[in-house]
Motif scaffolding. Structure first.
Motif, PDB file in Angstrom:
ATOM      1  N   GLY A   1      65.448 106.215  -7.909  1.00  0.00           N
ATOM      2  CA  GLY A   1      66.660 105.980  -8.692  1.00  0.00           C
ATOM      3  C   GLY A   1      66.824 104.560  -9.198  1.00  0.00           C
ATOM      4  N   PRO A   2      66.601 103.541  -8.371  1.00  0.00           N
ATOM      5  CA  PRO A   2      66.770 102.167  -8.854  1.00  0.00           C
ATOM      6  C   PRO A   2      65.828 101.793  -9.994  1.00  0.00           C
ATOM      7  N   ASP A   3      64.701 102.468 -10.111  1.00  0.00           N
ATOM      8  CA  ASP A   3      63.790 102.186 -11.224  1.00  0.00           C
ATOM      9  C   ASP A   3      64.331 102.727 -12.542  1.00  0.00           C
ATOM     10  N   GLN A   4      65.169 103.773 -12.460  1.00  0.00           N
ATOM     11  CA  GLN A   4      65.696 104.409 -13.663  1.00  0.00           C
ATOM     12  C   GLN A   4      67.034 103.853 -14.106  1.00  0.00           C
ATOM     13  N   TRP A   5      67.846 103.379 -13.170  1.00  0.00           N
ATOM     14  CA  TRP A   5      69.191 102.907 -13.508  1.00  0.00           C
ATOM     15  C   TRP A   5      69.411 101.500 -12.971  1.00  0.00           C
ATOM     16  N   THR A   6      69.664 100.577 -13.889  1.00  0.00           N
ATOM     17  CA  THR A   6      69.821  99.171 -13.524  1.00  0.00           C
ATOM     18  C   THR A   6      70.912  98.966 -12.493  1.00  0.00           C
TER      19      THR A   6
END
Length: 207
Positions: free
Chosen positions: A119-124
């Motif tokens: 998730g952190p890779d997709q949403w800043t």
């Protein structure tokens, strides 16, 4: 965020730190609360000051939370909205259609491990350190409370502002949430440690 011009107060609302409870209490006791038009209610201090530079002179308050506990709380919130929408709850379905972030996370992260690892890779916003919300190039929040001691810290804020105090009525409380230590694998724990290294160093959090 919550702004009171009468009290020269700026509250910066970091997601999943008890901010809704604080918003509600400030709105209840201050008659002039407002936000900066056109920016997100979870805007960083830097974004707020860029939009309204005069707020740099206001007493600035924010809250932080243990990063491992915060991420679990965030996922559980997404999970609740998805479950309610799947059951046909009209309000939850309408919310997901309007909130593209929550819907995107719900669709892409079916479990907590995926949420943490991918998730952190997709949403800043899922990888933005809390300290970034509470600092700008020229300013840092004057008072940084902790979700873990929310009521005591907010009481100190009210004392500073000379506002009347009553015990809090917390909102968005997930009473069935497990202890965060029970749901992390070692790789997941290290992932959060890496992403939020600045928070862990700044606020001395540990797993």
């Amino acid at each position: 965020m919550v702004i009171s011009d009468a009290h020269r107060l700026l509250f910066v609302h970091v997601q999943k730190t008890g901010g809704s409870t604080i918003d509600n209490r400030l709105d209840a006791v201050l008659s002039d609360t407002r936000q900066v038009p056109g920016i997100d209610r979870h805007a960083t201090l830097g974004q707020i000051l860029a939009a309204e530079p005069g707020l740099a002179a206001y007493w600035t308050v924010g809250y932080v939370r243990n990063p491992w506990a915060r991420m679990l709380s965030w996922f559980r919130m997404v999970e609740r909205f998805k479950e309610r929408a799947d059951r046909g709850r009209r309000g939850a379905d309408a919310f997901l259609k309007k909130n593209h972030f929550i819907k995107g996370v719900a669709d892409a992260c079916p479990d907590f491990e995926t949420f943490v690892m991918k998730g952190p890779d997709q949403w800043t916003r899922l990888r933005t350190p809390q300290v970034r919300y509470l600092t700008s190039k020229t300013r840092r929040a004057d008072f940084i409370g902790r979700q873990e001691t929310l009521e005591a810290d907010l009481r100190a804020v009210f004392a500073r502002l000379e506002l009347p105090w009553e015990p809090l009525e917390s909102v968005n409380v997930d009473k069935s949430r497990p202890d965060y230590r029970e749901v992390y694998t070692d790789p997941m724990r290290r992932r959060i440690e890496e992403i939020f290294a600045k928070d862990i160093a700044a606020f001395n959090y540990s797993f």
